[in-house]
Motif scaffolding. Structure first.
Motif, PDB file in Angstrom:
ATOM      1  N   PHE A 107      57.317  92.054 -13.491  1.00  0.00           N
ATOM      2  CA  PHE A 107      58.757  92.163 -13.286  1.00  0.00           C
ATOM      3  C   PHE A 107      59.255  93.520 -13.734  1.00  0.00           C
ATOM      4  N   ASP A 108      60.132  94.077 -12.920  1.00  0.00           N
ATOM      5  CA  ASP A 108      60.773  95.354 -13.236  1.00  0.00           C
ATOM      6  C   ASP A 108      62.081  95.051 -13.970  1.00  0.00           C
ATOM      7  N   VAL A 109      61.979  94.772 -15.268  1.00  0.00           N
ATOM      8  CA  VAL A 109      63.159  94.340 -16.033  1.00  0.00           C
ATOM      9  C   VAL A 109      64.243  95.414 -16.077  1.00  0.00           C
ATOM     10  N   PRO A 110      63.910  96.699 -16.378  1.00  0.00           N
ATOM     11  CA  PRO A 110      64.966  97.715 -16.330  1.00  0.00           C
ATOM     12  C   PRO A 110      65.625  97.814 -14.954  1.00  0.00           C
ATOM     13  N   GLY A 111      64.835  97.672 -13.884  1.00  0.00           N
ATOM     14  CA  GLY A 111      65.397  97.698 -12.533  1.00  0.00           C
ATOM     15  C   GLY A 111      66.351  96.547 -12.301  1.00  0.00           C
ATOM     16  N   ILE A 112      65.981  95.352 -12.790  1.00  0.00           N
ATOM     17  CA  ILE A 112      66.854  94.186 -12.659  1.00  0.00           C
ATOM     18  C   ILE A 112      68.175  94.420 -13.379  1.00  0.00           C
ATOM     19  N   VAL A 113      68.103  94.963 -14.603  1.00  0.00           N
ATOM     20  CA  VAL A 113      69.320  95.217 -15.390  1.00  0.00           C
ATOM     21  C   VAL A 113      70.210  96.241 -14.691  1.00  0.00           C
ATOM     22  N   LEU A 114      69.615  97.336 -14.203  1.00  0.00           N
ATOM     23  CA  LEU A 114      70.405  98.393 -13.557  1.00  0.00           C
ATOM     24  C   LEU A 114      71.025  97.902 -12.258  1.00  0.00           C
ATOM     25  N   LEU A 115      70.245  97.199 -11.433  1.00  0.00           N
ATOM     26  CA  LEU A 115      70.789  96.719 -10.160  1.00  0.00           C
ATOM     27  C   LEU A 115      71.852  95.647 -10.393  1.00  0.00           C
ATOM     28  N   SER A 116      71.614  94.744 -11.339  1.00  0.00           N
ATOM     29  CA  SER A 116      72.608  93.710 -11.633  1.00  0.00           C
ATOM     30  C   SER A 116      73.901  94.339 -12.135  1.00  0.00           C
ATOM     31  N   GLY A 117      73.768  95.339 -13.011  1.00  0.00           N
ATOM     32  CA  GLY A 117      74.958  96.033 -13.499  1.00  0.00           C
ATOM     33  C   GLY A 117      75.702  96.738 -12.388  1.00  0.00           C
ATOM     34  N   ALA A 118      74.962  97.391 -11.500  1.00  0.00           N
ATOM     35  CA  ALA A 118      75.589  98.104 -10.383  1.00  0.00           C
ATOM     36  C   ALA A 118      76.326  97.133  -9.466  1.00  0.00           C
ATOM     37  N   MET A 119      75.684  96.007  -9.134  1.00  0.00           N
ATOM     38  CA  MET A 119      76.322  95.026  -8.257  1.00  0.00           C
ATOM     39  C   MET A 119      77.551  94.402  -8.915  1.00  0.00           C
ATOM     40  N   PHE A 120      77.460  94.107 -10.212  1.00  0.00           N
ATOM     41  CA  PHE A 120      78.613  93.546 -10.907  1.00  0.00           C
ATOM     42  C   PHE A 120      79.792  94.519 -10.879  1.00  0.00           C
ATOM     43  N   LEU A 121      79.533  95.777 -11.250  1.00  0.00           N
ATOM     44  CA  LEU A 121      80.616  96.763 -11.286  1.00  0.00           C
ATOM     45  C   LEU A 121      81.219  96.979  -9.907  1.00  0.00           C
ATOM     46  N   LEU A 122      80.375  97.013  -8.872  1.00  0.00           N
ATOM     47  CA  LEU A 122      80.868  97.237  -7.524  1.00  0.00           C
ATOM     48  C   LEU A 122      81.714  96.059  -7.035  1.00  0.00           C
ATOM     49  N   VAL A 123      81.162  94.850  -7.117  1.00  0.00           N
ATOM     50  CA  VAL A 123      81.875  93.686  -6.589  1.00  0.00           C
ATOM     51  C   VAL A 123      83.138  93.401  -7.404  1.00  0.00           C
ATOM     52  N   TRP A 124      83.052  93.550  -8.723  1.00  0.00           N
ATOM     53  CA  TRP A 124      84.238  93.302  -9.554  1.00  0.00           C
ATOM     54  C   TRP A 124      85.339  94.309  -9.254  1.00  0.00           C
ATOM     55  N   SER A 125      84.996  95.562  -9.068  1.00  0.00           N
ATOM     56  CA  SER A 125      86.014  96.567  -8.744  1.00  0.00           C
ATOM     57  C   SER A 125      86.651  96.275  -7.390  1.00  0.00           C
ATOM     58  N   LEU A 126      85.871  95.772  -6.434  1.00  0.00           N
ATOM     59  CA  LEU A 126      86.435  95.427  -5.126  1.00  0.00           C
ATOM     60  C   LEU A 126      87.348  94.210  -5.230  1.00  0.00           C
ATOM     61  N   ILE A 127      86.964  93.237  -6.048  1.00  0.00           N
ATOM     62  CA  ILE A 127      87.803  92.051  -6.237  1.00  0.00           C
ATOM     63  C   ILE A 127      89.137  92.415  -6.884  1.00  0.00           C
TER      64      ILE A 127
END
Length: 536
Positions: free
Chosen positions: A218-238
């Motif tokens: 598992f690419d744990v740092p990748g999971i954290v970075l992508l999850s953070g990016a998606m959260f920030l993007l979708v939350w800002s759009l909402i």
């Protein structure tokens, strides 16, 4: 160290040869389709059925508007953030396992929501629903990709799309009937028996297919970075409509999303088993399919957001009636999806995708001509054309993304397809919402004054404009009938003018999507799917 993983590497790596058909029921392609379709139906139905229950939840639990919004936003955020990671889990541990865990968790979360006595618990279990739904959706596509031979995969995805269309159509109708005649809790309890049916069917039917070179870490740092990016993007759009597109918070969240995406892309080039091998995007058809899915969701979900308000607040329909009026749209998606699958199998995805997005654009431009007095027949014609256009795009773009990814990354590809839809839908709703707000702000005060209505104080005007943005007329209590009629006329005409501009933007985006569709082609790796070695 630098990763050498590319699509070419995956495509040329040793693949298992065709596996003999499974004995008995397990692994049967069409029964597998039925099993995953029942599971997907639960998640899709929940996506539209809950909106009808929100007012009853607000009243019963004494929730604030912000808390009710979190019932929806918490689910969408959990789903969007987790989809690609959930797809990777399926690639690593098997799509059968992740699908079964997803459907069981979704059903249990639904039961917990129905038993909840506070809005905080409802929100918490809605987040859990989103996480389990994220496990289920990419796994469903991964199972179809691994089970069906290339020449039948499009038909399978077409039927899968038909189920999604039927569930979407049934949501407001079933939800309205349950809330009206039973309770809001029944909207969630209904997922339990359906989920149990899907779980039992899946345990008997589904076979666990795993590619020979499936990921082992598992690419744990990748999971954290992508999850953070998606959260920030979708939350800002909402939140962009509430905060303002130029506000410091919106800029910081969007900027944070960009930084996380850049760091994620950099990290993925340095790790031996990345979460998303960036070499996937060297496939032009896969990249085009992903962009197409974002643009399609922008036009469809962004535009459809206002249609509900148009039917309920301008035409005064109940949720059940508005759901019935949308049946031409969803009905054509139900009919068109399997037909589109057959057409794509014969001629490839490019022509059906281009034609579909052109039809979608024409439908959007047609809906831009709707007025407060437009009749049912005219509305139905445009809704039906939109359904005709969307059917081949839903099927074709899904096949282009999943079929052009290596089999061992089919879960990631399924998550990518679903994430693209979530981002496109959030982006469309946010951008078109800003278009609507701008149009209302520009014209409402002048239209109000032109109708010779009593002047509004600045705070009254601001409150009235927010209501008009969703088609609600700011009628004061006890107003004379003549004044009520004048206020409704101004409010509805202003809303429809904003909706017209929003659909015009949707149409332009659909035209752009038709251009992108020219770069798609049939899945290059689909032939490796059928009969991949399985672990039961």
């Amino acid at each position: 160290m630098t990763s050498q993983t590319t699509v070419a590497d995956h495509a040329t790596s040793k693949s298992p040869g065709p596996h003999p058909p499974a004995a008995g029921l397990r692994g049967h392609p069409w029964l597998t389709l039925v099993a995953v379709a029942v599971g997907v139906m639960v998640v899709t139905l929940d996506g539209t059925i809950v909106a009808v229950a929100n007012p009853a939840i607000q009243q019963d639990l004494g929730a604030t508007l912000a808390e009710v919004q979190w019932i929806t936003n918490g689910y969408l955020l959990a789903l969007a953030v987790s989809l690609i990671t959930a797809g990777k889990l399926g690639d690593r541990f098997g799509h059968r396992q992740t699908f079964l865990i997803g459907i069981a968790g979704f059903a249990l979360s639904s039961a917990a929501i129905g038993l909840s006595g506070s809005v905080e618990l409802v929100i918490g279990f809605r987040v859990a629903q989103g996480l389990f739904g994220a496990l289920l959706m990419p796994a469903a596509l991964g199972l179809l990709r691994a089970t069906f031979p290339a020449e039948k995969l499009n038909m399978a995805i077409g039927i899968w799309g038909m189920v999604i269309g039927a569930s979407t159509a049934a949501g407001p109708i079933v939800g309205g009937l349950l809330v009206e005649h039973v309770s809001w809790q029944s909207v969630f309890f209904i997922n339990v028996p359906v989920g149990a049916l899907a779980l039992g069917f899946g345990l008997v039917i589904l076979r666990d297919h795993r590619a020979e070179n499936a990921p082992r870490s598992f690419d744990v740092p990748g999971i954290v970075l992508l999850s953070g990016a998606m959260f920030l993007l979708v939350w800002s759009l909402i939140k962009a409509a509430e905060w303002g597109w130029g506000s410091t918070r919106t800029v910081l969240f969007l900027g944070g999303a960009v930084v996380c995406f850049v760091l994620f892309a950099f990290w993925e080039t340095r790790v031996s088993e990345p979460l998303i091998p960036l070499g996937m995007f060297r496939s032009l058809p896969l990249s085009a399919g992903t962009v197409l899915m974002v643009l399609m969701a922008f036009s469809f979900m962004g535009g459809l957001f206002f249609v509900t308000f148009y039917l309920q607040n301008v035409h005064g329909m109940s949720p059940v009636d508005s759901g019935m009026h949308l049946l031409p749209l969803t009905g054509m998606m139900i009919i068109g999806s399997p037909l589109a699958g057959a057409a794509i199998t014969k001629v490839g995805p490019r022509i059906p995708l281009v034609v579909g997005m052109v039809a979608t654009a024409v439908a959007c431009f047609g809906m831009a001509q709707l007025t407060p007095g437009t009749g049912t027949l005219t509305m139905s014609l445009w809704f039906a054309l939109l359904g005709v256009g969307l059917a081949p795009v839903m099927v074709g773009a899904t096949e282009v993304i999943v079929g052009n990814a290596p089999l061992e990354l089919s879960g990631v590809a399924g998550g990518l397809q679903q994430a693209a839809m979530q981002v496109g839908g959030s982006l469309g709703t946010a951008v078109l919402g800003a278009v609507m707000a701008g149009k209302v702000s520009d014209s409402f005060a002048d239209d109000w004054a032109a109708a010779e209505l009593p002047p509004l104080a600045p705070e009254q005007l601001d409150l009235a404009e927010k209501g008009v943005q969703v088609g609600m007329a700011p009628v004061p209590p006890g107003a004379p009938e003549q004044v009520v009629a004048a206020i409704e006329k101004v409010a509805h005409e202003t809303f429809v003018s904003g909706m017209s501009l929003a659909f015009t933007v949707s149409g332009v985006v659909a035209v752009l999507a038709a251009v992108v569709a020219c770069f798609t082609r049939r899945g290059a790796n689909a032939d490796a799917a059928a009969g991949a070695g399985g672990h039961i």
